[in-house]
Structures are given as structure tokens and as C-alpha cells.
Design a protein around this motif. Sequence first.
Motif, PDB file in Angstrom:
ATOM      1  N   LYS A 200      20.593  57.364  53.802  1.00  0.00           N
ATOM      2  CA  LYS A 200      19.914  56.957  55.025  1.00  0.00           C
ATOM      3  C   LYS A 200      18.453  56.709  54.695  1.00  0.00           C
ATOM      4  CE  LYS A 200      22.935  58.971  58.340  1.00  0.00           C
ATOM      5  NZ  LYS A 200      23.070  59.610  59.613  1.00  0.00           N
TER       6      LYS A 200
ATOM      7  N   GLU B   1      11.840  50.069  65.336  1.00  0.00           N
ATOM      8  CA  GLU B   1      13.237  50.157  64.923  1.00  0.00           C
ATOM      9  C   GLU B   1      13.347  50.502  63.440  1.00  0.00           C
ATOM     10  OE1 GLU B   1      17.034  47.437  66.089  1.00  0.00           O
ATOM     11  OE2 GLU B   1      15.393  46.375  65.116  1.00  0.00           O
ATOM     12  N   ASN B   2      14.323  51.335  63.085  1.00  0.00           N
ATOM     13  CA  ASN B   2      14.534  51.626  61.662  1.00  0.00           C
ATOM     14  C   ASN B   2      15.539  50.626  61.089  1.00  0.00           C
ATOM     15  OD1 ASN B   2      17.302  52.695  61.583  1.00  0.00           O
ATOM     16  ND2 ASN B   2      16.488  54.431  62.731  1.00  0.00           N
TER      17      ASN B   2
ATOM     18  N   ASP C  33      19.379  50.867  62.182  1.00  0.00           N
ATOM     19  CA  ASP C  33      19.641  50.408  63.549  1.00  0.00           C
ATOM     20  C   ASP C  33      19.495  48.898  63.653  1.00  0.00           C
ATOM     21  OD1 ASP C  33      20.197  52.972  64.413  1.00  0.00           O
ATOM     22  OD2 ASP C  33      18.157  53.353  65.107  1.00  0.00           O
TER      23      ASP C  33
ATOM     24  N   SER D 199      22.652  47.228  62.221  1.00  0.00           N
ATOM     25  CA  SER D 199      23.744  47.359  63.182  1.00  0.00           C
ATOM     26  C   SER D 199      23.564  46.389  64.352  1.00  0.00           C
ATOM     27  CB  SER D 199      23.806  48.805  63.684  1.00  0.00           C
ATOM     28  OG  SER D 199      24.777  48.930  64.689  1.00  0.00           O
ATOM     29  N   ARG D 200      22.377  46.331  64.895  1.00  0.00           N
ATOM     30  CA  ARG D 200      22.076  45.431  66.022  1.00  0.00           C
ATOM     31  C   ARG D 200      22.281  43.975  65.633  1.00  0.00           C
ATOM     32  NH1 ARG D 200      17.913  42.515  66.584  1.00  0.00           N
ATOM     33  NH2 ARG D 200      16.564  43.763  65.252  1.00  0.00           N
TER      34      ARG D 200
ATOM     35  N   SER E  92      28.612  50.720  62.972  1.00  0.00           N
ATOM     36  CA  SER E  92      27.835  51.931  63.200  1.00  0.00           C
ATOM     37  C   SER E  92      26.843  52.125  62.051  1.00  0.00           C
ATOM     38  CB  SER E  92      28.767  53.138  63.273  1.00  0.00           C
ATOM     39  OG  SER E  92      28.013  54.333  63.312  1.00  0.00           O
ATOM     40  N   PRO E  93      25.607  52.504  62.380  1.00  0.00           N
ATOM     41  CA  PRO E  93      24.640  52.772  61.298  1.00  0.00           C
ATOM     42  C   PRO E  93      25.150  53.785  60.272  1.00  0.00           C
ATOM     43  CG  PRO E  93      23.499  52.652  63.394  1.00  0.00           C
ATOM     44  CD  PRO E  93      24.988  52.621  63.702  1.00  0.00           C
TER      45      PRO E  93
END
Length: 140
Positions: free
Chosen positions: A7, A55-56, A59, A62-63, A74-75
Amino acid sequence: MSKILIKVQDKEKNFQSAHVVIMKDGNVLIVKRSSTDQWMPNHYGLPGGKLESGENPLDAASRECKEEVNLSVSPKDLIFLPKVSKEKQHAFYFTTKFSGEPKLDFEHSDFQWINPNDLSKYKVVPDLPEIISAALESLQ
């Protein structure tokens, strides 16, 4: 075969964009940039784009998959590709876990599920072969 999910927090890596190699049944999803795109029109690339304020990268990746190709990712199912990610520029991820069927947004004119060995048959954005190779290496 164990996989390590790395992550990446926005504070640790200041990326400007996030992109995803999506694989299904040994094929990779590539999307064709529109003919009116300012950068590399009519070239194939990956779903992805710029991070929004605050925003990271996970995310954002995923977006962007949902916005650009209507796939839910899903992240937590994204595997970071450090070998090809460029700090302060582009974060690249890989996944085989998603739901939905591809449906293009206005930014793209075509999509293809291709065998990675056939990539040379397409007009692609820079570094795409290396990014897909890095994703394939993460499977091993």
C-alpha cells in the motif's frame, strides 16, 4: 504463490496519476485514447488518470477504472508495481480482481482484451510493454 500487496500512501509517494493493468484469462485490457486527446491520440494505454485533490494513488486507480471502463476494482486488490512506477509522476498497479464488463467513457474510442505477446500489433503509449511485463512478473 504468495503475493505481497504494497500500500502506497500519498504522503510516502507524491504521485500525480495512477494507472492499472487489468488482466483476465491471461489477457490484458488496453483502451484507445480518443482522436481528440491532446496527448497520444489514437494510442492504446491503460485505464487511469490524474489524482484528485487529497486523493491517494490507490483510491485514484480504483476510481479511474470505474470512470473510464466501468469496472469495479477495490483498492485492496491492487498490487503496486514499484519497478515501473515513477515517483512524483505515475503510480502503476496490477489486478486480476474486478467486477463488471468494460464500457468506455468519452475519453476512449475502443478497448481490447489482448494477449500480452500481441502488444506490438497496436499503437501504444510509451513504456506500456515494460509496464505489462512488470505486471506479469508479479504473477510469478
